[in-house]
Design a protein around this motif. Structure first.
Motif, PDB file in Angstrom:
ATOM      1  N   GLU A   1      48.522  49.191  39.126  1.00  0.00           N
ATOM      2  CA  GLU A   1      48.931  47.804  38.421  1.00  0.00           C
ATOM      3  C   GLU A   1      50.140  47.252  39.360  1.00  0.00           C
ATOM      4  N   GLU A   2      51.028  48.256  39.828  1.00  0.00           N
ATOM      5  CA  GLU A   2      52.399  47.977  40.429  1.00  0.00           C
ATOM      6  C   GLU A   2      51.958  47.732  42.110  1.00  0.00           C
ATOM      7  N   ALA A   3      50.869  48.316  42.387  1.00  0.00           N
ATOM      8  CA  ALA A   3      50.459  48.368  43.736  1.00  0.00           C
ATOM      9  C   ALA A   3      49.876  46.865  44.082  1.00  0.00           C
ATOM     10  N   ALA A   4      49.366  46.366  43.037  1.00  0.00           N
ATOM     11  CA  ALA A   4      48.603  45.110  42.919  1.00  0.00           C
ATOM     12  C   ALA A   4      49.653  43.830  42.918  1.00  0.00           C
ATOM     13  N   ALA A   5      50.498  44.325  42.135  1.00  0.00           N
ATOM     14  CA  ALA A   5      51.565  43.282  42.040  1.00  0.00           C
ATOM     15  C   ALA A   5      52.486  43.022  43.390  1.00  0.00           C
ATOM     16  N   ARG A   6      52.817  44.260  43.850  1.00  0.00           N
ATOM     17  CA  ARG A   6      53.610  44.383  45.345  1.00  0.00           C
ATOM     18  C   ARG A   6      52.744  43.678  46.293  1.00  0.00           C
TER      19      ARG A   6
ATOM     20  N   GLY B   1      43.903  25.384  53.791  1.00  0.00           N
ATOM     21  CA  GLY B   1      43.779  25.877  52.146  1.00  0.00           C
ATOM     22  C   GLY B   1      42.821  26.896  52.356  1.00  0.00           C
ATOM     23  N   GLU B   2      41.567  26.772  52.947  1.00  0.00           N
ATOM     24  CA  GLU B   2      40.516  28.043  52.807  1.00  0.00           C
ATOM     25  C   GLU B   2      41.130  29.166  53.585  1.00  0.00           C
ATOM     26  N   ARG B   3      41.637  29.107  54.807  1.00  0.00           N
ATOM     27  CA  ARG B   3      41.956  30.217  55.203  1.00  0.00           C
ATOM     28  C   ARG B   3      43.115  31.149  54.521  1.00  0.00           C
ATOM     29  N   CYS B   4      44.187  30.386  53.947  1.00  0.00           N
ATOM     30  CA  CYS B   4      45.229  31.035  52.931  1.00  0.00           C
ATOM     31  C   CYS B   4      44.603  31.569  51.866  1.00  0.00           C
ATOM     32  N   SER B   5      43.558  30.850  51.297  1.00  0.00           N
ATOM     33  CA  SER B   5      43.012  31.634  50.051  1.00  0.00           C
ATOM     34  C   SER B   5      42.383  32.953  50.322  1.00  0.00           C
ATOM     35  N   VAL B   6      41.572  32.851  51.495  1.00  0.00           N
ATOM     36  CA  VAL B   6      41.150  33.956  51.985  1.00  0.00           C
ATOM     37  C   VAL B   6      42.025  35.073  52.297  1.00  0.00           C
ATOM     38  N   LEU B   7      43.042  34.999  52.791  1.00  0.00           N
ATOM     39  CA  LEU B   7      44.032  35.735  53.479  1.00  0.00           C
ATOM     40  C   LEU B   7      44.613  36.271  52.215  1.00  0.00           C
ATOM     41  N   LEU B   8      45.097  35.596  51.305  1.00  0.00           N
ATOM     42  CA  LEU B   8      45.718  35.837  50.188  1.00  0.00           C
ATOM     43  C   LEU B   8      44.959  36.647  49.500  1.00  0.00           C
TER      44      LEU B   8
ATOM     45  N   ARG C   1      50.323  41.372  46.084  1.00  0.00           N
ATOM     46  CA  ARG C   1      50.239  39.853  45.970  1.00  0.00           C
ATOM     47  C   ARG C   1      51.766  39.330  46.472  1.00  0.00           C
ATOM     48  N   GLU C   2      52.756  39.921  45.987  1.00  0.00           N
ATOM     49  CA  GLU C   2      54.050  39.701  46.664  1.00  0.00           C
ATOM     50  C   GLU C   2      54.225  39.754  48.137  1.00  0.00           C
ATOM     51  N   HIS C   3      53.773  40.758  48.938  1.00  0.00           N
ATOM     52  CA  HIS C   3      53.674  40.699  50.460  1.00  0.00           C
ATOM     53  C   HIS C   3      52.764  39.787  50.983  1.00  0.00           C
TER      54      HIS C   3
ATOM     55  N   ASP D   1      42.741  39.012  50.769  1.00  0.00           N
ATOM     56  CA  ASP D   1      42.392  39.954  51.535  1.00  0.00           C
ATOM     57  C   ASP D   1      43.808  40.784  51.750  1.00  0.00           C
ATOM     58  N   LEU D   2      44.938  40.324  51.827  1.00  0.00           N
ATOM     59  CA  LEU D   2      46.022  40.844  52.353  1.00  0.00           C
ATOM     60  C   LEU D   2      46.669  41.706  50.945  1.00  0.00           C
ATOM     61  N   GLU D   3      46.429  40.973  49.865  1.00  0.00           N
ATOM     62  CA  GLU D   3      46.984  41.764  48.618  1.00  0.00           C
ATOM     63  C   GLU D   3      46.128  42.949  48.414  1.00  0.00           C
ATOM     64  N   ARG D   4      44.760  42.835  48.468  1.00  0.00           N
ATOM     65  CA  ARG D   4      43.872  43.742  48.490  1.00  0.00           C
ATOM     66  C   ARG D   4      44.120  45.088  49.309  1.00  0.00           C
ATOM     67  N   VAL D   5      44.132  44.700  50.594  1.00  0.00           N
ATOM     68  CA  VAL D   5      44.529  45.897  51.518  1.00  0.00           C
ATOM     69  C   VAL D   5      45.973  46.609  51.519  1.00  0.00           C
ATOM     70  N   ILE D   6      47.018  45.505  51.208  1.00  0.00           N
ATOM     71  CA  ILE D   6      48.249  46.224  50.971  1.00  0.00           C
ATOM     72  C   ILE D   6      48.555  47.019  49.650  1.00  0.00           C
ATOM     73  N   ALA D   7      47.698  46.531  48.671  1.00  0.00           N
ATOM     74  CA  ALA D   7      47.542  47.285  47.455  1.00  0.00           C
ATOM     75  C   ALA D   7      47.010  48.802  47.653  1.00  0.00           C
TER      76      ALA D   7
END
Length: 309
Positions: A110-115, A75-82, A117-119, A84-90
């Protein structure tokens, strides 16, 4: 005796600054000055370490993970990864970082942030499948190397297992057209292991690279199931001329199921298909395909083909 005049430190510094700024204007292809920082190697390295700690829990981090604590760890690792991943991908989706090689489109914030998070959610959801494939890869290492004593030894110390684990993560992102990050991941693990796998390469299950140093697997390579490569193998293109780049064409070879390629062999070309169950000997140079169940050996001054195993 008079003191010599001190150099004009402020003038020298101003001149150095102007020279650097002038180089930014003259060599703009190596600048990134549009206000959105690209991810650093350190950030991508940390993402990889966090992802691998979920893939191989209890192996690659300092945390002690057992059945009781695993839910809290995940749970902790998924929260951190979610996050960090969405920020870097955006961030990479907001830059034209891939436009020289692909049809990457720069997105608004805005669209980059949504994408992003999806990725990020897709990546986390893909981890069970990654673990299924990597369990088969670890089993292939145990079966393919008489010196391997345990899964723990293979996961903790075999560079081939590290390389294929990172490749399977990077390939997932590459297939979803996430720019830049998959290639950064593949080059980071290249530096760690000496194994260079382009994130676009398609690799089947139960894959094993023994020793590994110097292995190169090109972008459009297709590898079947139960394939084994030794150190120094190159699966490359016949031409390295950028003018001939065609993203819709296979430029690298195909290795069908149960192929073994020994150390130092070079196999080139998109039309080169190594048939199921074939064995390619050490230091062989191939630019054409071979039928299934063929052994190809370097028998100076020419190649020797032995069909039927």
């Amino acid at each position: 005796m008079t003191d010599s005049p001190k150099p004009d430190s402020e003038g020298q510094l101003a001149g150095a600054i102007e020279g650097i700024l002038r180089s930014y204007r003259e060599h703009g292809n190596i600048n990134h000055l549009d206000g959105t920082n690209l991810p650093s190697r350190a950030e991508i390295g940390q993402l990889l370490d966090d992802l691998l700690s979920l893939v191989f829990p209890g192996y690659l981090g300092a945390e002690e993970v057992d059945e009781l604590s695993s839910r809290y760890f995940v749970g902790e690792r998924c929260s951190v990864l979610l996050r960090d991943l969405e920020r870097v991908i955006a961030r990479v989706l907001q830059t034209p970082s891939g436009s020289e090689c692909a049809s990457a489109t720069r997105l608004g914030a805005e669209e980059a942030a949504a994408r992003g998070r999806e990725h990020a959610f897709e990546m986390l959801g893909h981890i069970p499948e990654l673990r299924r494939l990597l369990a088969l890869d670890v089993r292939a290492a145990l079966d393919g190397d008489p010196a391997a004593c345990s899964s723990s030894e293979v996961i903790s110390s075999y560079p081939g297992v590290t390389a294929i684990a990172v490749h399977r993560i990077a390939h997932h992102l590459e297939c979803r057209e996430v720019p830049l990050i998959p290639r950064m991941m593949s080059e980071l693990v290249h530096g760690r292991t000496g194994i260079d796998i382009h994130p676009g390469a398609r690799i089947g299950s139960s894959f094993f690279i023994d020793h590994g140093t110097g292995v190169v697997i090109g972008e459009t390579t297709a590898i079947g199931d139960h394939v084994k490569l030794y150190q120094g193998v190159t699966l490359g293109a016949l031409s390295v001329d950028a003018a001939e780049r065609d993203r819709g064409r296979q430029r690298h070879p195909t290795l069908e199921d149960h192929v073994t390629v020994y150390a130092g062999a070079t196999i080139l070309g998109g039309d080169t298909v190594i048939g199921r169950g074939s064995v390619i000997g050490g230091n062989v140079w191939l630019t054409h395909g071979v039928p299934p169940m063929t052994t190809v050996m370097l028998d100076k001054p020419s190649l020797r083909f032995v069909t039927g195993g």
